[in-house]
Design a protein around this motif. Structure first.
Motif, PDB file in Angstrom:
ATOM      1  N   ARG A   1     -10.129   3.475 -12.794  1.00 42.79           N
ATOM      2  CA  ARG A   1      -8.852   2.745 -12.757  1.00 42.79           C
ATOM      3  C   ARG A   1      -8.082   3.064 -11.471  1.00 42.79           C
ATOM      4  NH1 ARG A   1      -5.617   0.230 -16.770  1.00 42.79           N
ATOM      5  NH2 ARG A   1      -3.404   0.291 -16.235  1.00 42.79           N
ATOM      6  N   ALA A   2      -8.043   4.328 -11.089  1.00 44.85           N
ATOM      7  CA  ALA A   2      -7.360   4.729  -9.856  1.00 44.85           C
ATOM      8  C   ALA A   2      -8.055   4.118  -8.643  1.00 44.85           C
ATOM      9  CB  ALA A   2      -7.309   6.250  -9.741  1.00 44.85           C
ATOM     10  N   TRP A   3      -9.373   4.081  -8.672  1.00 40.25           N
ATOM     11  CA  TRP A   3     -10.159   3.499  -7.583  1.00 40.25           C
ATOM     12  C   TRP A   3      -9.833   2.013  -7.430  1.00 40.25           C
ATOM     13  CZ3 TRP A   3     -12.377   3.899  -3.243  1.00 40.25           C
ATOM     14  CH2 TRP A   3     -13.424   3.062  -2.834  1.00 40.25           C
ATOM     15  N   GLN A   4      -9.773   1.287  -8.521  1.00 39.76           N
ATOM     16  CA  GLN A   4      -9.448  -0.140  -8.470  1.00 39.76           C
ATOM     17  C   GLN A   4      -8.032  -0.369  -7.942  1.00 39.76           C
ATOM     18  OE1 GLN A   4     -11.579  -2.623  -8.743  1.00 39.76           O
ATOM     19  NE2 GLN A   4     -13.158  -1.079  -9.088  1.00 39.76           N
ATOM     20  N   ARG A   5      -7.092   0.459  -8.365  1.00 40.79           N
ATOM     21  CA  ARG A   5      -5.706   0.341  -7.891  1.00 40.79           C
ATOM     22  C   ARG A   5      -5.638   0.591  -6.386  1.00 40.79           C
ATOM     23  NH1 ARG A   5      -1.705   3.851 -10.149  1.00 40.79           N
ATOM     24  NH2 ARG A   5      -0.262   2.369  -9.240  1.00 40.79           N
ATOM     25  N   LEU A   6      -6.377   1.565  -5.895  1.00 44.80           N
ATOM     26  CA  LEU A   6      -6.392   1.847  -4.465  1.00 44.80           C
ATOM     27  C   LEU A   6      -6.966   0.654  -3.696  1.00 44.80           C
ATOM     28  CD1 LEU A   6      -5.912   4.029  -2.218  1.00 44.80           C
ATOM     29  CD2 LEU A   6      -8.343   4.577  -2.478  1.00 44.80           C
ATOM     30  N   LYS A   7      -8.075   0.115  -4.164  1.00 41.59           N
ATOM     31  CA  LYS A   7      -8.721  -1.018  -3.498  1.00 41.59           C
ATOM     32  C   LYS A   7      -7.812  -2.242  -3.440  1.00 41.59           C
ATOM     33  CE  LYS A   7     -12.951  -1.952  -4.690  1.00 41.59           C
ATOM     34  NZ  LYS A   7     -14.234  -2.069  -5.426  1.00 41.59           N
ATOM     35  N   ARG A   8      -7.005  -2.450  -4.471  1.00 36.80           N
ATOM     36  CA  ARG A   8      -6.089  -3.599  -4.505  1.00 36.80           C
ATOM     37  C   ARG A   8      -4.790  -3.333  -3.755  1.00 36.80           C
ATOM     38  NH1 ARG A   8      -7.947  -3.948 -10.139  1.00 36.80           N
ATOM     39  NH2 ARG A   8      -6.113  -2.747 -10.725  1.00 36.80           N
ATOM     40  N   GLY A   9      -4.605  -2.116  -3.273  1.00 35.92           N
ATOM     41  CA  GLY A   9      -3.385  -1.783  -2.551  1.00 35.92           C
ATOM     42  C   GLY A   9      -2.194  -1.562  -3.449  1.00 35.92           C
ATOM     43  N   GLU A  10      -2.444  -1.221  -4.703  1.00 33.11           N
ATOM     44  CA  GLU A  10      -1.369  -1.033  -5.676  1.00 33.11           C
ATOM     45  C   GLU A  10      -0.772   0.370  -5.645  1.00 33.11           C
ATOM     46  OE1 GLU A  10      -3.109  -2.139  -9.411  1.00 33.11           O
ATOM     47  OE2 GLU A  10      -3.202  -4.256  -8.866  1.00 33.11           O
ATOM     48  N   ILE A  11      -1.355   1.257  -4.895  1.00 36.20           N
ATOM     49  CA  ILE A  11      -0.812   2.606  -4.743  1.00 36.20           C
ATOM     50  C   ILE A  11      -0.094   2.639  -3.398  1.00 36.20           C
ATOM     51  CG2 ILE A  11      -1.333   5.066  -4.601  1.00 36.20           C
ATOM     52  CD1 ILE A  11      -3.857   4.518  -6.258  1.00 36.20           C
ATOM     53  N   SER A  12       1.194   2.907  -3.420  1.00 37.98           N
ATOM     54  CA  SER A  12       2.006   2.877  -2.204  1.00 37.98           C
ATOM     55  C   SER A  12       1.712   4.065  -1.299  1.00 37.98           C
ATOM     56  CB  SER A  12       3.491   2.907  -2.553  1.00 37.98           C
ATOM     57  OG  SER A  12       3.843   1.762  -3.284  1.00 37.98           O
ATOM     58  N   ALA A  13       1.555   3.760  -0.029  1.00 40.64           N
ATOM     59  CA  ALA A  13       1.387   4.819   0.971  1.00 40.64           C
ATOM     60  C   ALA A  13       2.742   5.475   1.205  1.00 40.64           C
ATOM     61  CB  ALA A  13       0.841   4.237   2.266  1.00 40.64           C
ATOM     62  N   GLN A  14       2.756   6.786   1.141  1.00 42.07           N
ATOM     63  CA  GLN A  14       3.999   7.533   1.317  1.00 42.07           C
ATOM     64  C   GLN A  14       4.263   7.883   2.774  1.00 42.07           C
ATOM     65  OE1 GLN A  14       2.272  10.123  -1.712  1.00 42.07           O
ATOM     66  NE2 GLN A  14       4.324  10.208  -2.626  1.00 42.07           N
ATOM     67  N   GLU A  15       3.252   7.849   3.595  1.00 44.85           N
ATOM     68  CA  GLU A  15       3.369   8.117   5.029  1.00 44.85           C
ATOM     69  C   GLU A  15       2.298   7.310   5.737  1.00 44.85           C
ATOM     70  OE1 GLU A  15       5.422   9.377   7.421  1.00 44.85           O
ATOM     71  OE2 GLU A  15       6.515  10.257   5.773  1.00 44.85           O
TER      72      GLU A  15
ATOM     73  N   ALA B   1      -2.354  -7.792   3.789  1.00 45.86           N
ATOM     74  CA  ALA B   1      -0.916  -7.653   4.052  1.00 45.86           C
ATOM     75  C   ALA B   1      -0.531  -6.250   4.533  1.00 45.86           C
ATOM     76  CB  ALA B   1      -0.117  -7.999   2.790  1.00 45.86           C
ATOM     77  N   GLN B   2      -1.431  -5.272   4.358  1.00 45.20           N
ATOM     78  CA  GLN B   2      -1.144  -3.887   4.753  1.00 45.20           C
ATOM     79  C   GLN B   2      -1.996  -3.433   5.934  1.00 45.20           C
ATOM     80  OE1 GLN B   2      -1.069  -1.070   1.462  1.00 45.20           O
ATOM     81  NE2 GLN B   2      -0.562  -2.715   0.045  1.00 45.20           N
ATOM     82  N   GLY B   3      -2.629  -4.381   6.599  1.00 43.15           N
ATOM     83  CA  GLY B   3      -3.415  -4.034   7.787  1.00 43.15           C
ATOM     84  C   GLY B   3      -4.876  -4.427   7.708  1.00 43.15           C
ATOM     85  N   GLY B   4      -5.340  -4.831   6.539  1.00 43.33           N
ATOM     86  CA  GLY B   4      -6.728  -5.266   6.398  1.00 43.33           C
ATOM     87  C   GLY B   4      -7.722  -4.238   6.881  1.00 43.33           C
ATOM     88  N   THR B   5      -8.768  -4.706   7.535  1.00 43.34           N
ATOM     89  CA  THR B   5      -9.828  -3.804   7.986  1.00 43.34           C
ATOM     90  C   THR B   5      -9.448  -3.018   9.243  1.00 43.34           C
ATOM     91  OG1 THR B   5     -10.926  -5.610   9.158  1.00 43.34           O
ATOM     92  CG2 THR B   5     -11.698  -5.118   6.914  1.00 43.34           C
ATOM     93  N   GLY B   6      -8.192  -3.126   9.657  1.00 45.06           N
ATOM     94  CA  GLY B   6      -7.687  -2.324  10.771  1.00 45.06           C
ATOM     95  C   GLY B   6      -6.908  -1.104  10.296  1.00 45.06           C
ATOM     96  N   ALA B   7      -6.856  -0.919   8.979  1.00 50.12           N
ATOM     97  CA  ALA B   7      -6.131   0.218   8.396  1.00 50.12           C
ATOM     98  C   ALA B   7      -6.858   0.668   7.139  1.00 50.12           C
ATOM     99  CB  ALA B   7      -4.695  -0.176   8.060  1.00 50.12           C
ATOM    100  N   VAL B   8      -6.583   1.889   6.723  1.00 52.01           N
ATOM    101  CA  VAL B   8      -7.232   2.419   5.534  1.00 52.01           C
ATOM    102  C   VAL B   8      -6.204   3.168   4.683  1.00 52.01           C
ATOM    103  CG1 VAL B   8      -8.005   4.539   6.700  1.00 52.01           C
ATOM    104  CG2 VAL B   8      -9.255   3.729   4.719  1.00 52.01           C
ATOM    105  N   LEU B   9      -6.272   2.944   3.370  1.00 48.17           N
ATOM    106  CA  LEU B   9      -5.449   3.689   2.417  1.00 48.17           C
ATOM    107  C   LEU B   9      -6.256   4.893   1.965  1.00 48.17           C
ATOM    108  CD1 LEU B   9      -4.050   0.761   0.265  1.00 48.17           C
ATOM    109  CD2 LEU B   9      -2.841   2.058   2.021  1.00 48.17           C
ATOM    110  N   VAL B  10      -5.623   6.059   1.975  1.00 48.79           N
ATOM    111  CA  VAL B  10      -6.311   7.309   1.669  1.00 48.79           C
ATOM    112  C   VAL B  10      -5.634   7.970   0.471  1.00 48.79           C
ATOM    113  CG1 VAL B  10      -7.072   9.542   2.574  1.00 48.79           C
ATOM    114  CG2 VAL B  10      -6.798   7.590   4.134  1.00 48.79           C
ATOM    115  N   LEU B  11      -6.407   8.247  -0.561  1.00 47.75           N
ATOM    116  CA  LEU B  11      -5.908   8.929  -1.753  1.00 47.75           C
ATOM    117  C   LEU B  11      -6.250  10.408  -1.624  1.00 47.75           C
ATOM    118  CD1 LEU B  11      -4.487   8.168  -4.390  1.00 47.75           C
ATOM    119  CD2 LEU B  11      -6.729   7.986  -5.451  1.00 47.75           C
ATOM    120  N   LEU B  12      -5.211  11.248  -1.692  1.00 50.01           N
ATOM    121  CA  LEU B  12      -5.390  12.686  -1.467  1.00 50.01           C
ATOM    122  C   LEU B  12      -5.335  13.472  -2.761  1.00 50.01           C
ATOM    123  CD1 LEU B  12      -3.001  12.982   1.606  1.00 50.01           C
ATOM    124  CD2 LEU B  12      -5.500  12.900   1.641  1.00 50.01           C
ATOM    125  N   ALA B  13      -6.099  14.539  -2.810  1.00 42.92           N
ATOM    126  CA  ALA B  13      -6.068  15.449  -3.960  1.00 42.92           C
ATOM    127  C   ALA B  13      -4.792  16.271  -3.914  1.00 42.92           C
ATOM    128  CB  ALA B  13      -7.291  16.373  -3.926  1.00 42.92           C
TER     129      ALA B  13
END
Length: 143
Positions: free
Chosen positions: A38-52, A127-139
């Motif tokens: 579920r977390a993986w799907q949310r990340l892929k859809r951009g549903e987890i907001s980047a804090q920085e 809308a958040q940069g496409g393939t020119g940006a990456v969302l990273v989920l941290l432990a």
């Protein structure tokens, strides 16, 4: 001796970059098996907001590598859960390898895969940069 080991590891890492398998429009994607689907799907859809966010546009590989290491360490130190790294697509810039592949995109992909604190990453939605940006989920940082 530790300094020599660190330098040898950096040289090996840079040598691996010469292969540059990713192209400008390729999607970056990685997930540790421990991350719930579920977390993986949310990340892929951009549903987890980047804090920085870190923008590496226009930087040389050595500088980008150093800044990315510092950024990820700082993000974990401050308990951030999700960050965005803008690496660009490498089109129309000097930052392409000998085979025309984007250097920074490949550098970011390899570095994120090697970081123990990275649970997952995926190219950002359009809308958040496409393939020119990456969302990273941290432990979460261990106390």
């Amino acid at each position: 001796m530790a300094e020599r080991d660190e330098e040898a590891a950096r040289d090996e890492f840079r040598h691996a970059l010469e292969e540059l398998p990713l192209e400008a429009d390729d999607v970056l994607s990685y997930r540790q098996e421990s991350l719930p689907g579920r977390a993986w799907q949310r990340l892929k859809r951009g549903e987890i907001s980047a804090q920085e966010e870190l923008d590496l546009h226009g930087l040389d590989a050595r500088t980008a590598e150093s800044l990315l290491r510092e950024f990820l360490a700082d993000a974990r130190e401050h308990g951030l859960g999700c960050v965005r790294v803008i690496h660009g697509k490498g089109r129309g810039s000097d930052d392409v390898g000998s085979r025309g592949a984007p250097v920074l995109k490949n550098l970011v992909d390899r570095m994120l895969r090697q970081r123990s604190g990275v649970l997952a990453f995926h190219s950002a939605p359009r809308a958040q940069g496409g393939t020119g940006a990456v969302l990273v989920l941290l432990a979460r940082r261990r106390s």
